[in-house]
Write a protein that holds these residues in place. Structure first.
Motif, mmCIF file in Angstrom:
data_model
loop_
_atom_site.group_PDB
_atom_site.id
_atom_site.type_symbol
_atom_site.label_atom_id
_atom_site.label_comp_id
_atom_site.label_asym_id
_atom_site.label_seq_id
_atom_site.Cartn_x
_atom_site.Cartn_y
_atom_site.Cartn_z
ATOM 1 N N LEU A 1 0.824 -1.208 0.000
ATOM 2 C CA LEU A 1 0.000 0.000 0.000
ATOM 3 C C LEU A 1 0.860 1.261 0.000
ATOM 4 O O LEU A 1 0.662 2.187 -0.796
ATOM 5 N N PHE A 2 1.859 1.298 0.899
ATOM 6 C CA PHE A 2 2.708 2.483 0.987
ATOM 7 C C PHE A 2 3.651 2.591 -0.204
ATOM 8 O O PHE A 2 4.087 3.690 -0.554
ATOM 9 N N MET A 3 3.968 1.483 -0.826
ATOM 10 C CA MET A 3 4.772 1.537 -2.040
ATOM 11 C C MET A 3 4.009 2.290 -3.135
ATOM 12 O O MET A 3 4.561 3.178 -3.803
ATOM 13 N N ILE B 1 3.155 7.471 -6.060
ATOM 14 C CA ILE B 1 2.257 8.590 -6.397
ATOM 15 C C ILE B 1 2.798 9.898 -5.821
ATOM 16 O O ILE B 1 2.859 10.936 -6.501
ATOM 17 N N LEU B 2 3.217 9.872 -4.542
ATOM 18 C CA LEU B 2 3.752 11.070 -3.906
ATOM 19 C C LEU B 2 5.039 11.519 -4.602
ATOM 20 O O LEU B 2 5.259 12.721 -4.798
ATOM 21 N N GLY B 3 5.872 10.564 -5.003
ATOM 22 C CA GLY B 3 7.086 10.922 -5.731
ATOM 23 C C GLY B 3 6.774 11.605 -7.041
ATOM 24 O O GLY B 3 7.474 12.533 -7.456
ATOM 25 N N GLY B 4 5.689 11.166 -7.693
ATOM 26 C CA GLY B 4 5.288 11.812 -8.934
ATOM 27 C C GLY B 4 4.798 13.224 -8.727
ATOM 28 O O GLY B 4 4.733 14.006 -9.686
ATOM 29 N N ILE B 5 4.443 13.584 -7.496
ATOM 30 C CA ILE B 5 4.013 14.948 -7.186
ATOM 31 C C ILE B 5 5.187 15.793 -6.692
ATOM 32 O O ILE B 5 5.388 16.935 -7.120
ATOM 33 N N VAL B 6 5.983 15.230 -5.789
ATOM 34 C CA VAL B 6 7.077 15.982 -5.162
ATOM 35 C C VAL B 6 8.209 16.251 -6.139
ATOM 36 O O VAL B 6 8.801 17.338 -6.137
ATOM 37 N N PHE C 1 9.045 -2.313 -2.300
ATOM 38 C CA PHE C 1 8.724 -3.264 -3.364
ATOM 39 C C PHE C 1 9.370 -4.620 -3.088
ATOM 40 O O PHE C 1 8.706 -5.654 -3.054
ATOM 41 N N PHE C 2 10.689 -4.613 -2.876
ATOM 42 C CA PHE C 2 11.380 -5.875 -2.621
ATOM 43 C C PHE C 2 11.050 -6.435 -1.246
ATOM 44 O O PHE C 2 10.941 -7.659 -1.065
#
Length: 772
Positions: free
Chosen positions: A424-426, A431-436, A718-719
């Motif tokens: 879930l947090f991955m 998504i957050l990385g795509g914003i920040v 992820f891993f």
């Protein structure tokens, strides 16, 4: 298209924070709210690090878009989406790949028993259970990645507040700039445009009355006449000095004090006294004369208190006259029609500048407030996410250790829950990385804009960050002129200079006024003291007995004669009674009736007893000569006292007149001082640098660091989620089928021994699955 959708999502999340009302807000309130926390200091290393990040995100096309937004306050969303897609695209790719991988993996795990084709790849755990070695390696791998996840979370928690710190610095310094510019800067003493505007309004409202009253106060030009009187006073002093036209004649004496056949100048000669009395401190003989008469004054302190007067008097009057001259000169420009016009025009322009700066502060608030809310939300989300993931990581490690060493396989439920949370947090991380990440690129361009804005005069002149001529001119004076005189922006620099000069002269006058009240009394006392000392010499209270020992012998002989009608001549006291300084005879003595005369009284008498007759006339002649010789000196000093009195009276009356004028024009003069004080606003440039430090040296590296942490955490999750998931399912197989202590032979070995005959069709193509 997908990239654009994610970018639009980021913009939508940002614009959620634009819904607020600024109608009831103001600079003071924002300044109080935003600067209530402790700010973070920066150094040159921080600035260099931020500069490197700006260069890393150098993008000419995005820079043009951001610059246009800073100038026009409008943004083309489609253009921003297209230009930031390169920063969003990698995150979208990672997100899609991770979701596909997880969906495939989940289907494979959850539906393996209902998926006949999947049986080809599955292990027969009933015949071939897992060994402990096959559990140990996956557990170590899972713990290793959980440790990496926990480490990233700890680092994220440690540095998570830096985003808020940087933006808080920028917010505070932004509002601090407007607060100082509009209201007051305590360090530099800048009055503030708001106070300047109020003061200009007060002055403009009463300008006619103020100018008329000012003209009336100084129209007599008292300083010029008193200065001429002081020059005459000084010249008269000079004329009374030795060898000058009006100098008192030297008083001569002889060895016996009576016979002037071979005369010499007396120790208490009028010329010698005046040499000291009228001397300047810088004259060569001053110290010698001063030493001599100060020693004499110790002996006759009460009767010969002489002080050189000219230096003290000139210093006292010169400071007053110069101050009043300065007031008269500086009052002329502020009583002209041009000055009144400049004040009126300056008021209009300053009002416009204040209005536009207040609007500009709201524009800046509108710009920073949503970014601040968004960054605070990101920081809060980061902190909560890092804490939750860290707790999950610790739980995961603990569960794996319990399972591995305590063989409590029921704890596998914790492992299963952790990989679900990781997953879930991955997804949220990508998504957050795509914003920040694009936000970092945009912030880097904004930082470049600010740096150029405050350091490039040509760029500043073209910029419309503050889209108002008056406000733009104000900041130009603060940024790019050495004087930083804010009134240059209002075309009233000359008027401001006149006001400053007049206010400065008034402050000096008021400072001198208090001290001069005491000095004026001292001057009068000094002149009267010198006058009394000379009178004491003239009347015989002080006589030149050190140079005339024979006179002392004559006076002692005269005083030793007693009898009816005989008298005693004393300047100070009679027979030690202490009744000195008298002009009328008194009775003294115990053995005979004796009359004690002062030398001045003796001059009014014709004689005493017959026994003293031969000495009476000699003493009277001496004292009469002493009196006559000092008459010119007394007249001269009385003339100086009169001249001083006239100068003192003229200056005192004018000083009182100015004080009354100040009381009448109190509001206008206060406004004048407010306008003229603290007109240098060069500190604003340093304030802008602090804004740049907060936004670009603290905030920019913080969101850049956040981007890096999100990258690390997302891939670690992820891993970590895959390993936790595999380990959880492996423990489920152990719980269902058990675990063996020995190595299980592969199928080919079993087939060769002839075992498990009849099952070759089922077991054929089965292999040991190292994952499941």
């Amino acid at each position: 298209m997908l990239v654009q959708l994610i970018a639009i999502l980021a913009l939508c999340i940002t614009t959620m924070y634009l819904q607020y009302d600024t109608s009831n807000l103001n600079v003071k309130q924002w300044y109080s709210d935003w600067c209530s926390i402790k700010l973070v200091a920066v150094d040159n290393q921080d600035r260099q690090r931020a500069k490197d990040i700006q260069e890393l995100y150098s993008d000419s096309e995005l820079q043009k878009t951001v610059y246009k937004y800073m100038d026009d306050k409008q943004i083309d969303n489609d253009k921003v989406v297209n230009q930031t897609s390169q920063y969003v695209a990698p995150w979208i790719v990672f997100l899609i790949l991770s979701v596909i991988a997880w969906v495939t993996f989940s289907i494979f795990l959850l539906f393996d028993k209902k998926c006949p084709p999947c049986k080809r790849f599955q292990r027969d755990y009933l015949r071939d259970p897992l060994s402990k070695r096959e559990l140990f390696i996956p557990s170590c791998a899972a713990i290793f990645f959980n440790i990496i996840i926990g480490s990233v979370c700890i680092v994220g928690i440690m540095y998570g507040s830096q985003i808020a710190n940087g933006l808080n610095n920028a917010k505070c310094e932004f509002m601090g700039l407007y607060y100082d510019l509009l209201y007051y800067n305590s360090i530099n003493g800048f009055t503030g445009l708001y106070n300047v505007t109020q003061s200009l309004g007060t002055l403009n409202q009463s300008i006619q009355d103020f100018q008329f009253d000012t003209i009336g106060t100084y129209q007599d030009q008292i300083s010029n006449s008193t200065n001429q009187s002081l020059i005459a006073f000084n010249q008269t002093h000079y004329l009374y000095k030795r060898d000058q036209l009006q100098s008192p004649l030297p008083i001569l004496s002889t060895t016996n004090g009576i016979d002037f056949t071979i005369p010499y100048e007396s120790y208490l000669s009028a010329s010698l006294i005046y040499d000291y009395l009228l001397s300047y401190n810088n004259e060569t003989h001053y110290n010698i004369t001063k030493s001599t008469y100060q020693n004499l004054s110790v002996t006759n302190l009460q009767y010969l208190n002489i002080t050189p007067q000219i230096d003290y008097i000139l210093d006292y009057y010169t400071s007053q006259i110069n101050c009043q001259q300065q007031l008269e000169l500086t009052s002329i420009p502020i009583t002209t029609v041009q000055f009144a016009t400049a004040v009126n025009n300056g008021l209009s322009q300053s009002q416009s500048a204040v209005t536009q700066l207040e609007q500009s502060s709201k524009d800046i608030y509108d710009l920073i407030y949503p970014v601040g809310n968004f960054s605070n939300s990101v920081s809060d989300f980061q902190y909560a996410a890092y804490c939750l993931v860290l707790i999950t990581t610790l739980s995961s490690i603990a569960a794996i250790l319990v399972i591995q060493f305590q063989e409590k396989y029921k704890f596998r439920i914790f492992v299963h829950s952790t990989w679900f949370i990781y997953c879930l947090f991955m997804i949220l991380g990508f998504i957050l990385g795509g914003i920040v990440h694009p936000s970092t690129a945009v912030t880097a361009q904004a930082c470049q804009y600010l740096d150029t804005y405050i350091n490039n005069e040509t760029f500043y002149n073209k910029s419309t960050l503050i889209n108002n001529t008056n406000a733009q001119n104000v900041l130009y004076q603060c940024f790019y002129t050495k004087s930083g005189n804010i009134f240059n922006a209002f075309n009233m620099s000359d008027a401001a200079l006149f006001m400053s000069a007049y206010s400065s002269a008034l402050r000096k006058f008021n400072t001198l006024y208090v001290s001069n009240l005491i000095k004026g009394v001292t001057v009068q006392q000094l002149l009267q003291s010198n006058r009394q000392a000379i009178n004491n010499i003239a009347t015989g209270t002080v006589i030149d007995l050190q140079d005339s020992k024979n006179l002392q012998i004559l006076q002692n002989t005269f005083n030793n004669i007693t009898g009816v009608g005989c008298v005693e001549i004393q300047s100070v006291s009679c027979n030690g009674t202490g009744n000195g300084g008298f002009n009328n005879p008194t009775q003294a003595g115990s053995l005979s009736i004796t009359t004690c005369w002062h030398p001045s009284y003796m001059l009014t008498q014709t004689g005493s007893c017959p026994s003293q007759g031969q000495y009476f006339q000699q003493l009277k002649t001496f004292y009469q000569n002493q009196k006559d010789s000092w008459q010119i000196a007394i007249t001269d000093l009385d003339n100086l006292i009169l001249m001083n009195s006239q100068i003192y009276s003229a200056l005192t009356q004018q000083s009182d007149k100015i004080r009354q004028y100040e009381l009448r024009q109190n509001q206008s003069l206060y406004a004048l001082s407010q306008i003229s004080n603290g007109t240098n606003c060069t500190f604003i440039k340093n304030q802008f640098q602090k804004i740049h430090d907060g936004l670009c040296v603290l905030f920019l590296p913080a969101i850049y660091r956040t981007t890096i942490l999100i990258i690390l955490l997302s891939f670690a999750l992820f891993f970590g989620s895959i390993l936790n998931c595999c380990y959880g399912f492996r423990i489920a197989r152990v719980e269902e089928f058990g675990v063996t202590q020995t190595k299980i032979l592969p199928y080919e070995a079993v087939k060769e021994t002839g075992q498990m005959k009849g099952q070759s069709e089922i077991l054929e193509d089965q292999y040991i699955d190292i994952f499941l």
